[in-house]
Scaffold this motif. Structure first.
Motif, PDB file in Angstrom:
ATOM      1  N   VAL A  76     -13.529 -24.670 -75.132  1.00 15.95           N
ATOM      2  CA  VAL A  76     -12.407 -23.867 -74.647  1.00 15.95           C
ATOM      3  C   VAL A  76     -12.605 -23.531 -73.168  1.00 15.95           C
ATOM      4  O   VAL A  76     -13.711 -23.178 -72.752  1.00 15.95           O
ATOM      5  CB  VAL A  76     -12.288 -22.554 -75.456  1.00 15.95           C
ATOM      6  N   GLY A  77     -11.532 -23.648 -72.380  1.00 16.48           N
ATOM      7  CA  GLY A  77     -11.587 -23.158 -71.003  1.00 16.48           C
ATOM      8  C   GLY A  77     -11.538 -24.213 -69.928  1.00 16.48           C
ATOM      9  O   GLY A  77     -11.807 -23.913 -68.762  1.00 16.48           O
ATOM     10  N   ARG A  78     -11.169 -25.461 -70.236  1.00 13.15           N
ATOM     11  CA  ARG A  78     -11.089 -26.511 -69.220  1.00 13.15           C
ATOM     12  C   ARG A  78      -9.668 -26.599 -68.641  1.00 13.15           C
ATOM     13  O   ARG A  78      -8.687 -26.517 -69.392  1.00 13.15           O
ATOM     14  CB  ARG A  78     -11.445 -27.876 -69.816  1.00 13.15           C
ATOM     15  N   ILE A  79      -9.577 -26.763 -67.327  1.00 14.69           N
ATOM     16  CA  ILE A  79      -8.296 -27.084 -66.708  1.00 14.69           C
ATOM     17  C   ILE A  79      -8.527 -28.108 -65.599  1.00 14.69           C
ATOM     18  O   ILE A  79      -9.627 -28.208 -65.038  1.00 14.69           O
ATOM     19  CB  ILE A  79      -7.581 -25.845 -66.122  1.00 14.69           C
ATOM     20  N   ASP A  80      -7.494 -28.877 -65.274  1.00 14.66           N
ATOM     21  CA  ASP A  80      -7.526 -29.879 -64.209  1.00 14.66           C
ATOM     22  C   ASP A  80      -6.210 -29.715 -63.444  1.00 14.66           C
ATOM     23  O   ASP A  80      -5.139 -29.991 -63.984  1.00 14.66           O
ATOM     24  CB  ASP A  80      -7.637 -31.275 -64.828  1.00 14.66           C
ATOM     25  N   SER A 104     -16.813 -25.076 -61.079  1.00 13.64           N
ATOM     26  CA  SER A 104     -15.708 -25.850 -60.493  1.00 13.64           C
ATOM     27  C   SER A 104     -16.248 -27.171 -59.967  1.00 13.64           C
ATOM     28  O   SER A 104     -17.414 -27.286 -59.581  1.00 13.64           O
ATOM     29  CB  SER A 104     -15.041 -25.065 -59.358  1.00 13.64           C
ATOM     30  N   TYR A 105     -15.362 -28.178 -59.935  1.00 18.24           N
ATOM     31  CA  TYR A 105     -15.725 -29.520 -59.501  1.00 18.24           C
ATOM     32  C   TYR A 105     -14.645 -30.021 -58.549  1.00 18.24           C
ATOM     33  O   TYR A 105     -13.450 -29.907 -58.835  1.00 18.24           O
ATOM     34  CB  TYR A 105     -15.824 -30.472 -60.700  1.00 18.24           C
ATOM     35  N   GLU A 106     -15.077 -30.586 -57.435  1.00 18.68           N
ATOM     36  CA  GLU A 106     -14.131 -31.138 -56.472  1.00 18.68           C
ATOM     37  C   GLU A 106     -14.764 -32.316 -55.749  1.00 18.68           C
ATOM     38  O   GLU A 106     -15.959 -32.570 -55.862  1.00 18.68           O
ATOM     39  CB  GLU A 106     -13.711 -30.073 -55.442  1.00 18.68           C
ATOM     40  N   ALA A 107     -13.931 -33.006 -54.975  1.00 20.12           N
ATOM     41  CA  ALA A 107     -14.347 -34.070 -54.058  1.00 20.12           C
ATOM     42  C   ALA A 107     -14.802 -35.318 -54.817  1.00 20.12           C
ATOM     43  O   ALA A 107     -14.719 -35.418 -56.041  1.00 20.12           O
ATOM     44  CB  ALA A 107     -15.429 -33.575 -53.105  1.00 20.12           C
ATOM     45  N   GLY A 108     -15.300 -36.288 -54.058  1.00 24.23           N
ATOM     46  CA  GLY A 108     -15.702 -37.551 -54.647  1.00 24.23           C
ATOM     47  C   GLY A 108     -14.519 -38.253 -55.307  1.00 24.23           C
ATOM     48  O   GLY A 108     -13.412 -38.294 -54.761  1.00 24.23           O
ATOM     49  N   ILE A 109     -14.729 -38.794 -56.500  1.00 23.03           N
ATOM     50  CA  ILE A 109     -13.664 -39.505 -57.198  1.00 23.03           C
ATOM     51  C   ILE A 109     -12.514 -38.583 -57.591  1.00 23.03           C
ATOM     52  O   ILE A 109     -11.404 -39.037 -57.864  1.00 23.03           O
ATOM     53  CB  ILE A 109     -14.206 -40.218 -58.451  1.00 23.03           C
ATOM     54  N   LEU A 110     -12.772 -37.259 -57.596  1.00 17.18           N
ATOM     55  CA  LEU A 110     -11.726 -36.315 -57.978  1.00 17.18           C
ATOM     56  C   LEU A 110     -10.666 -36.161 -56.889  1.00 17.18           C
ATOM     57  O   LEU A 110      -9.620 -35.539 -57.127  1.00 17.18           O
ATOM     58  CB  LEU A 110     -12.341 -34.941 -58.286  1.00 17.18           C
ATOM     59  N   GLU A 111     -10.920 -36.697 -55.700  1.00 20.16           N
ATOM     60  CA  GLU A 111      -9.931 -36.590 -54.638  1.00 20.16           C
ATOM     61  C   GLU A 111      -8.686 -37.425 -54.937  1.00 20.16           C
ATOM     62  O   GLU A 111      -7.631 -37.209 -54.327  1.00 20.16           O
ATOM     63  CB  GLU A 111     -10.557 -36.981 -53.306  1.00 20.16           C
ATOM     64  N   ASP A 112      -8.798 -38.373 -55.855  1.00 22.54           N
ATOM     65  CA  ASP A 112      -7.624 -39.094 -56.348  1.00 22.54           C
ATOM     66  C   ASP A 112      -7.045 -38.278 -57.504  1.00 22.54           C
ATOM     67  O   ASP A 112      -7.648 -38.180 -58.572  1.00 22.54           O
ATOM     68  CB  ASP A 112      -8.024 -40.485 -56.842  1.00 22.54           C
ATOM     69  N   PRO A 113      -5.865 -37.658 -57.312  1.00 22.23           N
ATOM     70  CA  PRO A 113      -5.346 -36.757 -58.353  1.00 22.23           C
ATOM     71  C   PRO A 113      -4.992 -37.462 -59.654  1.00 22.23           C
ATOM     72  O   PRO A 113      -4.807 -36.799 -60.679  1.00 22.23           O
ATOM     73  CB  PRO A 113      -4.104 -36.148 -57.694  1.00 22.23           C
ATOM     74  N   ARG A 141      -7.370 -31.083 -55.333  1.00 26.77           N
ATOM     75  CA  ARG A 141      -7.484 -31.268 -56.777  1.00 26.77           C
ATOM     76  C   ARG A 141      -8.809 -30.657 -57.232  1.00 26.77           C
ATOM     77  O   ARG A 141      -9.864 -30.895 -56.644  1.00 26.77           O
ATOM     78  CB  ARG A 141      -7.450 -32.761 -57.120  1.00 26.77           C
ATOM     79  N   GLY A 142      -8.758 -29.858 -58.265  1.00 23.45           N
ATOM     80  CA  GLY A 142      -9.971 -29.231 -58.769  1.00 23.45           C
ATOM     81  C   GLY A 142     -10.000 -29.217 -60.282  1.00 23.45           C
ATOM     82  O   GLY A 142      -8.967 -29.081 -60.938  1.00 23.45           O
ATOM     83  N   LEU A 162     -18.782 -35.217 -66.326  1.00 25.92           N
ATOM     84  CA  LEU A 162     -18.597 -34.251 -65.240  1.00 25.92           C
ATOM     85  C   LEU A 162     -18.744 -32.828 -65.765  1.00 25.92           C
ATOM     86  O   LEU A 162     -19.387 -31.990 -65.141  1.00 25.92           O
ATOM     87  CB  LEU A 162     -17.207 -34.441 -64.616  1.00 25.92           C
ATOM     88  N   TRP A 163     -18.147 -32.554 -66.914  1.00 25.98           N
ATOM     89  CA  TRP A 163     -18.122 -31.189 -67.435  1.00 25.98           C
ATOM     90  C   TRP A 163     -19.514 -30.780 -67.932  1.00 25.98           C
ATOM     91  O   TRP A 163     -20.097 -31.450 -68.779  1.00 25.98           O
ATOM     92  CB  TRP A 163     -17.128 -31.095 -68.582  1.00 25.98           C
ATOM     93  N   LYS A 164     -20.048 -29.689 -67.416  1.00 22.68           N
ATOM     94  CA  LYS A 164     -21.415 -29.303 -67.768  1.00 22.68           C
ATOM     95  C   LYS A 164     -21.501 -28.010 -68.566  1.00 22.68           C
ATOM     96  O   LYS A 164     -22.539 -27.695 -69.137  1.00 22.68           O
ATOM     97  CB  LYS A 164     -22.283 -29.180 -66.516  1.00 22.68           C
ATOM     98  N   LEU A 165     -20.423 -27.215 -68.628  1.00 22.67           N
ATOM     99  CA  LEU A 165     -20.484 -25.951 -69.360  1.00 22.67           C
ATOM    100  C   LEU A 165     -19.976 -26.083 -70.789  1.00 22.67           C
ATOM    101  O   LEU A 165     -20.539 -25.497 -71.713  1.00 22.67           O
ATOM    102  CB  LEU A 165     -19.658 -24.874 -68.645  1.00 22.67           C
ATOM    103  N   THR A 166     -18.892 -26.818 -70.976  1.00 22.42           N
ATOM    104  CA  THR A 166     -18.240 -26.869 -72.289  1.00 22.42           C
ATOM    105  C   THR A 166     -18.394 -28.247 -72.925  1.00 22.42           C
ATOM    106  O   THR A 166     -18.415 -29.266 -72.243  1.00 22.42           O
ATOM    107  CB  THR A 166     -16.744 -26.551 -72.160  1.00 22.42           C
TER     108      THR A 166
END
Length: 518
Positions: free
Chosen positions: A377-381, A304-313, A393-394, A321-325
């Motif tokens: 496969v498996g990303r959501i925002d 999961s990823y949160e905070a920083g620039i992601l605080e702006d929805p 926002r996550g 950012l994505w490290k698994l897929t």
């Protein structure tokens, strides 16, 4: 002590010598004189008393000396034998730990400055000194503690055994002791039922991990005799609630230190930038930078990823950012097919790559992860509602669970009774998800609902054929050898069938229309 005893002995011997001299040169002549001089009787009696006193003093001195020496030798022998037995039974490491526990912890040294909603990659967060339970669910493979480790599409993850923290800066006083890091990957695969959803799309990867971590942390705390545990969750997130409710449910007398809720801590470190600056100052390695300040929480199921620039929805999550897929746009141009088998609702076998088979739960999960990851496969925002009342926002990556749950839900359509599924979806799914999300895993209501889930899965047996392609999961087909709910002849539009007469639906429609006609 020896010198004092030596002087006592000298005095005793001197007293004996004086007694002999007095008897020879004084007592005998006085005795003769007294017999001829009755008036001197009082003096004679006085001398007799002096004589007897000195004699008794000499004997008493020698007796006291013997008793003291014997007592000291006995105490020394008991201490040596008893201490040796104690150390032998407990072991040198445990004995050292017990001695360290008497050291006052006057300063805290933070090994991570991240906080997912709260918690960082592999460093489960704040690990304190000697009498604090230290549990790190890190994957210490190619990189060290606190460093980012991108996992490739392989089917294995390193299992950490022991981690000894690096020496803290000299101006920070603390006591740290190496601790066993307990892998709970297999536990996570076998103890938890099919994952449920929050906000209709989030598969609760963090929520499921917290009770597993908390259970391992309390186990270490009890083994090491700890009275305090700690976590590094922020005061604004869900994980503080999840960890602490689990701690108190498992060990009611435990005490929890939560630095992010201590004014002396958060007044000094207002946010991530302050912590990054502090980590750089004291040389603590962390994977985050001021250029990429979002928090990450990775476990076997997701990241999961949160905070920083992601605080702006409305800010698009950056590609790196994505490290698994893999990015679905960069995924292979050739689709990949595989088949998942289920027994009583649990994945029991996975067939892939044209004949390969895996059945062990952890290996099956890792293969599912690898397949989904290499096809994006498996990303959501999403924007979700935290338990404490804030919106957040996550971004989440849940590759393996996405394909496993999608296949599971599809199979339920074939084999699950419609009323059971309706009750489950209307009541159990929503409430079970809420319980997990809010940190109430170790609660009676969770046990009640989980029993309902287990009961609902008795008939969920069969297999689902799947395909992944550029971020999408496609169901190719499903079948079951045990369920009779689906009958091709009854459902066919090309034949009447033996147990269903179309004319019967006339009465059914008439009954359903009664209230509508009024």
């Amino acid at each position: 002590m020896d010198e004092i005893l030596f002087h006592v002995v000298n005095i005793a011997h001197s007293a004996t010598s004086y007694t002999t001299l007095l008897q020879t040169h004084l007592v005998v002549p006085l005795k003769q004189y007294v017999t001829s001089q009755p008036d001197l009787m009082n003096i004679a009696l006085l001398l007799v008393i002096v004589y007897l006193s000195l004699s008794i003093l000499g004997m008493a001195s020698r007796w006291i000396y013997s008793v003291v020496i014997t007592t000291l030798r006995l105490l020394l022998f008991v201490a040596v034998v008893g201490g040796g037995i104690w150390v032998w039974q407990r072991g040198p490491q445990k004995t050292r730990s017990d001695f360290l526990k008497v050291v006052e912890v006057r300063g805290w040294w933070f090994l991570s400055c991240d906080d997912d909603d709260d918690v960082d990659d592999y460093d489960d967060d704040l690990l304190l000194g000697s009498s604090f339970s230290k549990v790190d669910r890190a994957g210490i493979g190619k990189s060290g503690p606190g460093e980012s480790r991108r996992v490739d599409n392989s089917t294995s993850l390193p299992l950490p055994i022991l981690w000894s923290p690096p020496s803290p800066p000299s101006n920070h006083e603390c006591t740290t002791t190496p601790q066993v890091i307990t892998p709970h990957q297999s536990t996570a695969c076998t103890d938890n039922p099919t994952p449920y959803r929050d906000e209709n799309v989030y598969l609760l990867g963090t929520s499921l991990a917290r009770p597993v971590i908390a259970r391992g942390q309390i186990a270490v705390a009890e083994k090491e005799g700890c009275t305090l545990v700690s976590h590094g969750c922020t005061g604004k997130g869900n994980d503080q609630v999840r960890f602490e409710l689990a701690f108190y449910a498992l060990k009611p007398d435990i005490k929890v230190i939560a630095p992010w809720r201590l004014p002396e801590f958060y007044n000094r470190f207002a946010g991530r930038n302050d912590l990054l600056a502090y980590a750089a100052e004291v040389g603590v390695p962390v994977s985050q930078t001021k250029a990429k300040p979002w928090s990450m929480d990775e476990n076997l199921a997701h990241c999961s990823y949160e905070a920083g620039i992601l605080e702006d929805p409305d800010e698009t999550a950056p590609k790196d950012l994505w490290k698994l897929t893999i990015d679905p746009l960069d995924a292979p141009n050739t689709p990949e097919d595989f088949t998942i088998h289920f027994e009583k609702g649990l994945p029991s076998k996975l067939e892939y790559e044209g004949g390969k088979v895996v059945t062990e739960p952890l290996d099956l999960f890792l293969i599912a992860n690898a397949i989904a990851r290499r096809h994006g496969v498996g990303r959501i925002d999403i924007v979700e509602n935290r338990f404490i009342g804030l919106k957040s926002r996550g971004c989440y990556e849940t590759p393996g669970l996405t394909i496993l749950r999608s296949a599971h839900v599809d199979l339920e359509g074939l084999v699950l009774d419609k009323e059971i599924r309706a009750l489950r979806d209307q009541f159990v799914t929503f409430n079970y998800s809420k319980i997990l999300y809010n940190g109430l895993y170790f609660s009676p209501e969770r046990e009640f609902l989980e029993d309902s889930i287990t009961s609902s899965q008795k008939t969920v047996n069969g297999k689902v054929r799947c395909r992944v392609y550029k971020g999408a999961l496609i169901i190719l087909g499903r079948s079951s050898e045990t369920s009779k709910l689906y009958d091709m002849a009854e459902s066919s539009m090309d034949e009447i069938g033996t147990s269903f007469a179309p004319v019967d639906t006339t009465g059914f429609i008439s009954v359903q229309a009664i209230r509508l006609k009024k």
